[in-house]
Design a protein around this motif. Structure first.
Motif, short mmCIF file in Angstrom:
data_model
loop_
_atom_site.label_atom_id
_atom_site.label_comp_id
_atom_site.label_asym_id
_atom_site.label_seq_id
_atom_site.Cartn_x
_atom_site.Cartn_y
_atom_site.Cartn_z
N MET A 137 40.05 39.16 38.37
CA MET A 137 40.26 40.51 38.25
C MET A 137 40.13 41.33 37.03
SD MET A 137 42.97 43.00 39.31
CE MET A 137 42.19 43.11 41.27
N PHE A 138 39.58 42.35 36.51
CA PHE A 138 39.08 42.53 35.02
C PHE A 138 39.66 44.27 34.45
CE2 PHE A 138 36.49 43.89 31.38
CZ PHE A 138 37.43 43.29 29.92
N ASP A 139 40.29 44.55 34.11
CA ASP A 139 41.17 45.70 34.21
C ASP A 139 40.56 46.66 35.63
OD1 ASP A 139 42.02 45.55 32.15
OD2 ASP A 139 40.75 46.86 30.33
N GLY A 140 41.23 45.56 36.44
CA GLY A 140 41.21 46.88 37.82
C GLY A 140 39.88 46.41 38.90
N ARG A 141 39.07 45.62 38.50
CA ARG A 141 37.78 45.49 38.92
C ARG A 141 37.75 43.89 39.38
NH1 ARG A 141 34.08 45.87 34.61
NH2 ARG A 141 33.39 44.16 34.35
N LEU A 142 37.00 44.45 40.42
CA LEU A 142 37.42 42.76 41.55
C LEU A 142 36.00 42.05 40.53
CD1 LEU A 142 38.64 43.66 45.00
CD2 LEU A 142 40.01 41.89 43.39
N ILE A 143 36.02 40.49 40.99
CA ILE A 143 34.76 39.77 40.04
C ILE A 143 34.33 38.84 41.06
CG2 ILE A 143 33.32 39.08 38.57
CD1 ILE A 143 35.29 40.51 37.09
N GLY A 144 34.03 38.90 41.78
CA GLY A 144 33.57 37.39 43.10
C GLY A 144 32.52 36.45 42.36
N ARG A 145 32.36 35.03 42.60
CA ARG A 145 31.28 34.57 41.60
C ARG A 145 31.20 33.87 40.58
NH1 ARG A 145 29.45 36.27 46.54
NH2 ARG A 145 28.79 35.63 48.97
N LEU A 146 32.30 33.98 40.06
CA LEU A 146 32.56 34.51 39.17
C LEU A 146 31.93 32.35 38.40
CD1 LEU A 146 33.83 35.79 36.24
CD2 LEU A 146 35.90 33.69 36.24
N LYS A 161 42.63 38.84 35.05
CA LYS A 161 43.50 37.99 36.00
C LYS A 161 42.06 36.75 36.74
CE LYS A 161 46.50 41.77 37.01
NZ LYS A 161 47.35 41.77 38.02
N VAL A 162 42.45 36.05 36.71
CA VAL A 162 41.72 34.36 37.35
C VAL A 162 42.59 33.59 38.19
CG1 VAL A 162 40.51 32.62 37.40
CG2 VAL A 162 40.65 33.71 34.92
N ALA A 204 34.81 33.10 45.99
CA ALA A 204 35.20 32.20 45.02
C ALA A 204 34.13 31.57 44.46
CB ALA A 204 36.04 30.86 45.89
N PRO A 205 35.21 30.98 42.82
CA PRO A 205 35.63 31.38 42.34
C PRO A 205 36.06 33.71 42.09
CG PRO A 205 34.23 30.47 41.01
CD PRO A 205 34.12 30.18 41.56
N SER A 206 37.30 33.73 42.00
CA SER A 206 37.07 35.45 42.05
C SER A 206 38.08 35.49 40.77
CB SER A 206 37.11 35.88 43.17
OG SER A 206 38.27 35.62 43.90
#
Length: 157
Positions: free
Chosen positions: A134-143, A80-81, A130-132
């Motif tokens: 979610m990969f399989d429920g894991r949050l990812i910041g500074r994508l 999810k982006v 941002a940008p952020s």
């Protein structure tokens, strides 16, 4: 890939009965239906509505209002982006395009092999990083491109 049972009415009614005693049982029922079957199939809507003495429109409205409910199973991996304003300002659109090009599907679709579902979301609450995503429920910041490539590599895409 996650294994989900084929939809059937009797299991749906069993799910309803497990939650019917709760105040506001519709959301927990929909969540368990999706967990069990991988989605909330269209055929489940009238069954749930009748069991809860609701209109089909009320149940359908709930399913379509909340973006996490699906009418078809998601892929094994879900990326999810965030495309909300803060993430747009930090370049999420180019990352979405890169992901779409790499896996060969648009946002809202699943790869033909069922491996990856790419979705747009509109705020993960990580505006400061941002940008952020979610990969399989894991949050990812500074994508960034490197993180995106690593995520897609992890998904085998």
């Amino acid at each position: 890939m996650p294994r989900h049972d084929a939809w059937n009415e009797s299991e749906t009614l069993a799910i309803v009965s497990r939650h019917a005693h709760r105040e506001g049982p519709l959301l927990p029922i929909l969540h368990e239906v999706q967990e069990t079957f991988g989605c909330v199939p269209e055929a489940a809507v009238p069954v749930i509505a009748q069991a809860l003495n609701l209109s089909r429109a009320e149940v359908h409205g709930c399913v379509t209002f909340y973006h996490d409910f699906r009418d078809a199973p998601a892929g094994h991996y879900v990326l999810k982006v965030c495309r909300a304003e803060a993430c747009q300002a930090m370049g999420c659109e180019s990352l979405v395009k890169k992901a779409e090009d790499r896996i060969g599907v648009a946002c809202g679709e699943t790869t033909p092999d069922g491996r990856v579902t790419l979705e747009a979301v509109y705020c993960l609450g990580l505006c400061a990083t941002a940008p952020s995503a979610m990969f399989d429920g894991r949050l990812i910041g500074r994508l960034d491109v490197e993180k995106l490539e690593a995520i897609l590599g992890e998904a085998g895409a």
